[in-house]
Enzyme design. Structure first.
Site, short mmCIF file in Angstrom:
data_model
loop_
_atom_site.label_atom_id
_atom_site.label_comp_id
_atom_site.label_asym_id
_atom_site.label_seq_id
_atom_site.Cartn_x
_atom_site.Cartn_y
_atom_site.Cartn_z
N ASP A 29 0.87 -1.16 0.00
CA ASP A 29 0.00 0.00 0.00
C ASP A 29 0.92 1.22 0.00
O ASP A 29 1.85 1.30 0.81
CB ASP A 29 -0.88 -0.02 1.25
CG ASP A 29 -1.99 1.01 1.21
OD1 ASP A 29 -1.74 2.16 0.79
OD2 ASP A 29 -3.10 0.67 1.63
N ILE A 30 0.70 2.17 -0.90
CA ILE A 30 1.59 3.34 -0.96
C ILE A 30 1.28 4.37 0.12
O ILE A 30 2.04 5.30 0.33
CB ILE A 30 1.62 4.01 -2.36
CG1 ILE A 30 0.22 4.49 -2.76
CG2 ILE A 30 2.21 3.06 -3.39
CD1 ILE A 30 0.22 5.38 -3.98
N HIS A 93 -10.06 -6.04 -2.59
CA HIS A 93 -8.70 -6.10 -2.06
C HIS A 93 -8.73 -6.39 -0.56
O HIS A 93 -9.62 -5.97 0.16
CB HIS A 93 -7.90 -4.83 -2.35
CG HIS A 93 -8.53 -3.56 -1.90
ND1 HIS A 93 -9.64 -3.01 -2.48
CD2 HIS A 93 -8.19 -2.71 -0.90
CE1 HIS A 93 -9.96 -1.87 -1.89
NE2 HIS A 93 -9.10 -1.67 -0.91
N HIS A 95 -6.55 -6.06 2.90
CA HIS A 95 -5.45 -5.37 3.58
C HIS A 95 -4.80 -6.35 4.54
O HIS A 95 -5.49 -6.95 5.38
CB HIS A 95 -5.98 -4.18 4.40
CG HIS A 95 -6.55 -3.07 3.61
ND1 HIS A 95 -5.81 -1.97 3.24
CD2 HIS A 95 -7.80 -2.88 3.11
CE1 HIS A 95 -6.59 -1.13 2.56
NE2 HIS A 95 -7.80 -1.67 2.47
#
Length: 130
Positions: A29-30, A93, A95
Site C-alpha cells: 500500500d503506498i 482487495h 489489507h
C-alpha cells in the site's frame, strides 16, 4: 474504466509487488498504516468481495495467507491483521497489516508517508519471506 489495481496488474502504473501468481497479486500500500502493509488483489476486476465466485474468493484467502506468512517472517509484528473494507477502490482487495497494537489497523489515523526507496526495501524484505 479500469481500476487503479487493474492498471497495476497490467503494469500500466508501477507498484512494489511482493507476490503474484496467475490469479492474484500482492503489493505494498503506498499510503500504509504500518511498514509492511500489503494489499492482496484478485486479477479479476470485481468491485464487491461477496460478488466473487466461490473459487476466486477461496483462492484470494489462500493467497493472502501465503503473503501474511511472509510478512510475519520478515516484518517485526505480533501478528498480521486482515481487513476487507472495499470503499476506497472499486476492486476487491484484502489489507494485510503488521500489528503490534489494535491501533495499527485503525484506518482513520494518519497514513505513513514512505519514500520509494523505503517501499522498495520493504518489498524486497517481504519477498525474502517466501
Amino acid at each position: 474504466m479500469s481500476s487503479i489495481f487493474t492498471k497495476i496488474i497490467n503494469r500500466e502504473i508501477p507498484a512494489h509487488i511482493v507476490a503474484e501468481d496467475a490469479n492474484y497479486i500482492a503489493f505494498l500500500d503506498i499510503m500504509p498504516l504500518c511498514k509492511g502493509h500489503v494489499l492482496v488483489v484478485p486479477k479479476k476486476e470485481v468491485d464487491y468481495i461477496f460478488d466473487l465466485d466461490d473459487e476466486t474468493l477461496a483462492g484470494l484467502h489462500v493467497f493472502s495467507k501465503k503473503v501474511a506468512k511472509a510478512i510475519d517472517k520478515t516484518i517485526p509484528c505480533t501478528r498480521v491483521g486482515v481487513a476487507i473494507i472495499g470503499l476506497e477502490v472499486p476492486h476487491v482487495h484484502v489489507h494485510l497489516v503488521p500489528l503490534r497494537t489494535m491501533d495499527d489497523i485503525n484506518f482513520t489515523r494518519a497514513k505513513l508517508k514512505l519514500s520509494q526507496e523505503e517501499l522498495k526495501a520493504i518489498a524486497e524484505q517481504i519477498k525474502k519471506g517466501f
